[in-house]
Design a protein around this motif. Structure first.
Motif, PDB file in Angstrom:
ATOM      1  N   UNK A 470       0.831  -1.202   0.000  1.00 42.49           N
ATOM      2  CA  UNK A 470       0.000   0.000   0.000  1.00 42.49           C
ATOM      3  C   UNK A 470       0.866   1.252   0.000  1.00 42.49           C
ATOM      4  N   UNK A 471       1.880   1.266   0.847  1.00 41.92           N
ATOM      5  CA  UNK A 471       2.788   2.425   0.925  1.00 41.92           C
ATOM      6  C   UNK A 471       3.509   2.655  -0.403  1.00 41.92           C
ATOM      7  N   UNK A 472       4.035   1.586  -0.982  1.00 41.77           N
ATOM      8  CA  UNK A 472       4.806   1.715  -2.218  1.00 41.77           C
ATOM      9  C   UNK A 472       3.918   2.088  -3.401  1.00 41.77           C
ATOM     10  N   UNK A 473       2.689   1.558  -3.430  1.00 42.22           N
ATOM     11  CA  UNK A 473       1.791   1.898  -4.529  1.00 42.22           C
ATOM     12  C   UNK A 473       1.418   3.375  -4.503  1.00 42.22           C
ATOM     13  N   UNK A 474       1.130   3.879  -3.314  1.00 40.52           N
ATOM     14  CA  UNK A 474       0.791   5.303  -3.204  1.00 40.52           C
ATOM     15  C   UNK A 474       1.975   6.176  -3.631  1.00 40.52           C
ATOM     16  N   UNK A 475       3.174   5.755  -3.256  1.00 33.33           N
ATOM     17  CA  UNK A 475       4.365   6.515  -3.656  1.00 33.33           C
ATOM     18  C   UNK A 475       4.549   6.468  -5.174  1.00 33.33           C
ATOM     19  N   UNK A 476       4.289   5.314  -5.765  1.00 40.65           N
ATOM     20  CA  UNK A 476       4.421   5.186  -7.213  1.00 40.65           C
ATOM     21  C   UNK A 476       3.423   6.085  -7.928  1.00 40.65           C
ATOM     22  N   UNK A 477       2.170   6.108  -7.476  1.00 39.42           N
ATOM     23  CA  UNK A 477       1.180   6.956  -8.118  1.00 39.42           C
ATOM     24  C   UNK A 477       1.525   8.437  -7.967  1.00 39.42           C
ATOM     25  N   UNK A 480       4.223   9.059 -10.578  1.00 44.41           N
ATOM     26  CA  UNK A 480       3.732   9.061 -11.942  1.00 44.41           C
ATOM     27  C   UNK A 480       2.806  10.233 -12.241  1.00 44.41           C
ATOM     28  N   UNK A 481       2.010  10.617 -11.249  1.00 46.06           N
ATOM     29  CA  UNK A 481       1.012  11.657 -11.462  1.00 46.06           C
ATOM     30  C   UNK A 481       1.046  12.661 -10.303  1.00 46.06           C
ATOM     31  N   UNK A 482       2.107  13.470 -10.228  1.00 46.49           N
ATOM     32  CA  UNK A 482       2.264  14.383  -9.086  1.00 46.49           C
ATOM     33  C   UNK A 482       1.147  15.417  -8.968  1.00 46.49           C
ATOM     34  N   UNK A 483       0.467  15.718 -10.077  1.00 46.57           N
ATOM     35  CA  UNK A 483      -0.593  16.730 -10.044  1.00 46.57           C
ATOM     36  C   UNK A 483      -1.980  16.119  -9.899  1.00 46.57           C
ATOM     37  N   UNK A 484      -2.027  14.807  -9.718  1.00 43.41           N
ATOM     38  CA  UNK A 484      -3.324  14.138  -9.588  1.00 43.41           C
ATOM     39  C   UNK A 484      -3.283  13.168  -8.416  1.00 43.41           C
ATOM     40  N   UNK A 485      -3.415  13.669  -7.200  1.00 46.23           N
ATOM     41  CA  UNK A 485      -3.329  12.781  -6.030  1.00 46.23           C
ATOM     42  C   UNK A 485      -4.472  11.767  -6.009  1.00 46.23           C
ATOM     43  N   UNK A 486      -4.205  10.610  -5.398  1.00 48.76           N
ATOM     44  CA  UNK A 486      -5.238   9.588  -5.261  1.00 48.76           C
ATOM     45  C   UNK A 486      -6.374  10.104  -4.383  1.00 48.76           C
ATOM     46  N   UNK A 487      -7.587   9.853  -4.805  1.00 46.85           N
ATOM     47  CA  UNK A 487      -8.750  10.230  -4.002  1.00 46.85           C
ATOM     48  C   UNK A 487      -9.911   9.321  -4.349  1.00 46.85           C
TER      49      UNK A 487
END
Length: 509
Positions: A470-477, A480-487
């Protein structure tokens, strides 16, 4: 474009598209070439059908077997079950009476399920009768226990009859038929005994090379090795209670069985043998004669390869040097090139294959795999099992979608280290799972970025309370997409109800 539409495109873009990362010209084959080849083969079979009775000229001693094989090939080739040729054939098969032989009974069962792979199948009683017959005549004692002979009174148990019996029982269970279900007290035990005896047989009779022959201790062949592998997959699936356990109102994940169990090891040894020996133009074998190697049941071997690939989701056979064979493209190219230009038929060598009805049916059963859209790919990231804690998840999801959509689909496993963005784009959905971590090379990260940019969809799962993943996936996203945070998407977003209603959980963000 919805997911259903994306899946339908994979015939032209994914499985058969000329957009491939492989430079070998032998792999270049188009969807149009295969479509035309399938249509010509199907028309050939239709032209040979008895228009009055609905049958094809039967093989001596196997009542209904040829008609069932041709019908199965037509259905897999996309002929509508309501087509007159199919309906006449099914009517003929229904009138044959009680089953007598393993091959023909198995093929009849498979054809009737293919005509309607739903629990509403109107031939369900006949399919159940056939399945009960097959289960009852499995050899239960002696060194052949777990196998089937030609019938309850002919032949010794052999690997070819055995694989067809298992395929038929597998198809029967696809539409909800449980053998021995009427035996309330012992039915479950009797059913499991059928699968367990066969699983144990295949494990015990594997040659030291990693393959199987027609009988135990006979030279290994590609056709029988694939028969053993497909049979093991089926038996393991039927006996496996899954990687989850329900306890009260809680679901306990990651209850994985020992990955070193004999059946799993036997299956991997089979893959290793195929990686070393795969051929598109010969049925690889341990027989000494070069002529025998090239002429023995080639089309039967092709059909066996297709079953292994489809049941396991493996797109490649890979050898110890990392060299891989894209088995579907390679054999498809061979079959298209060797189809009779005038009649549209195929013929092979070996018992029966010189009959163009058999040869054409087997070729169509292989080629028609390309008609199954790839609905999802499972990304294999590590040599250990950290990417696959729920080993049946992708296969089960695919079968669920098959039932919901009423069409045949397929899935595949993609090796992350060897996959380009083009490889990943062969599936509209990429399943990415793990527990401990998500460590990817720069090349793997860029392939994922390109996949998403091109419209790919990632379905990610942190398995088994996987804090590290979970930690690594969030860091990867975030990378890859610094201007589009996961929500969490809003509750009115179509993703929550496009296929079936899902209740979003605000706490799981």
């Amino acid at each position: 474009m919805n997911l259903r539409s994306l899946c339908s495109l994979t015939l032209t873009v994914a499985i058969l598209g000329s957009n491939t990362s492989h430079a070998d010209d032998e792999l270049k084959i188009t969807a149009e070439e295969v479509r035309v080849s399938i249509e010509r083969g199907a028309e050939y079979l239709k032209s040979k059908q008895n228009k009055v009775k609905g049958n094809w000229a039967e093989h001596p001693g196997q009542p209904g077997g040829m008609t069932a094989l041709c019908t199965l090939a037509l259905l897999n080739s996309g002929v509508d079950p309501e087509d007159n040729s199919v309906q006449k054939a099914l009517g003929y098969l229904r009138g044959l009476g009680r089953p007598k032989m393993v091959y023909s009974t198995s093929l009849i069962t498979m054809a009737m399920v293919a005509a309607d792979p739903s629990p509403r199948n109107k031939d369900k009683a006949l399919i159940r009768r056939n399945a009960e017959y097959l289960a009852s005549i499995q050899l239960k004692v002696g060194d052949k226990k777990g196998t089937w002979a030609y019938s309850d009174s002919q032949g010794n148990g052999d690997n070819s009859n055995t694989q067809f019996a298992l395929l038929a029982l597998h198809e029967a269970e696809r539409i909800g038929i449980q053998i021995f279900a009427d035996k309330a007290d012992g039915g479950k035990a009797l059913r499991e005994q059928v699968w367990r005896l066969s699983r144990n047989y295949w494990v015990a009779t594997q040659n030291d090379s990693g393959g199987w022959g027609y009988f135990e201790d006979q030279p290994t062949t590609g056709s029988m090795t694939c028969a053993g592998m497909a049979s093991l997959v089926i038996c393991m699936d039927k006996l496996n209670s899954g990687d989850v356990a329900v306890e009260g109102d809680r679901v306990r994940c990651c209850q994985s069985a020992d990955e070193k169990d004999p059946a799993s090891l036997a299956l991997e040894k089979g893959f290793a043998w195929m990686g070393r020996n795969f051929s598109k133009s010969s049925n690889p074998s341990g027989f000494n004669s070069r002529e025998a190697r090239s002429q023995m049941w080639l089309l039967y071997y092709h059909y066996a390869v297709e079953r292994v690939g489809r049941l396991t989701g493996r797109r490649y056979f890979v050898n110890s040097l990392g060299e891989k064979h894209d088995w579907y493209r390679e054999i498809s190219r061979y079959l298209v090139d060797h189809q009779d230009r005038l009649s549209g038929s195929w013929t092979g060598s070996g018992h029966g294959e010189n009959n163009p009805l058999i040869g054409t049916s087997l070729a169509l059963l292989f080629l028609s795999k390309g008609r199954r859209p790839v609905v999802i790919a499972n990304l294999k990231r590590t040599p250990d099992g950290d990417w696959n804690y729920h080993r049946n998840a992708v296969g089960n999801l695919t079968r669920h979608v098959e039932r919901a959509w009423g069409r045949d689909l397929t899935w595949q496993t993609v090796e992350s280290r060897a996959a380009s963005a083009t490889d990943l784009l062969q599936a509209p959905v990429l399943f990415l799972s793990g527990r401990d971590s998500l460590r990817l090379s720069r090349a793997e990260v860029e392939a994922l970025r390109a996949y998403i940019d091109a419209g790919g969809f990632i379905f990610a799962e942190a398995a088994c309370d996987g804090g590290g993943f979970d930690r690594d996936f969030r860091a990867l996203m975030k990378e890859l997409f610094p201007d589009s945070p996961l929500k969490l998407l809003p509750a009115d977003h179509p993703i929550w109800f496009a296929e079936s209603k899902v209740i979003p959980n605000p706490e799981e963000t």
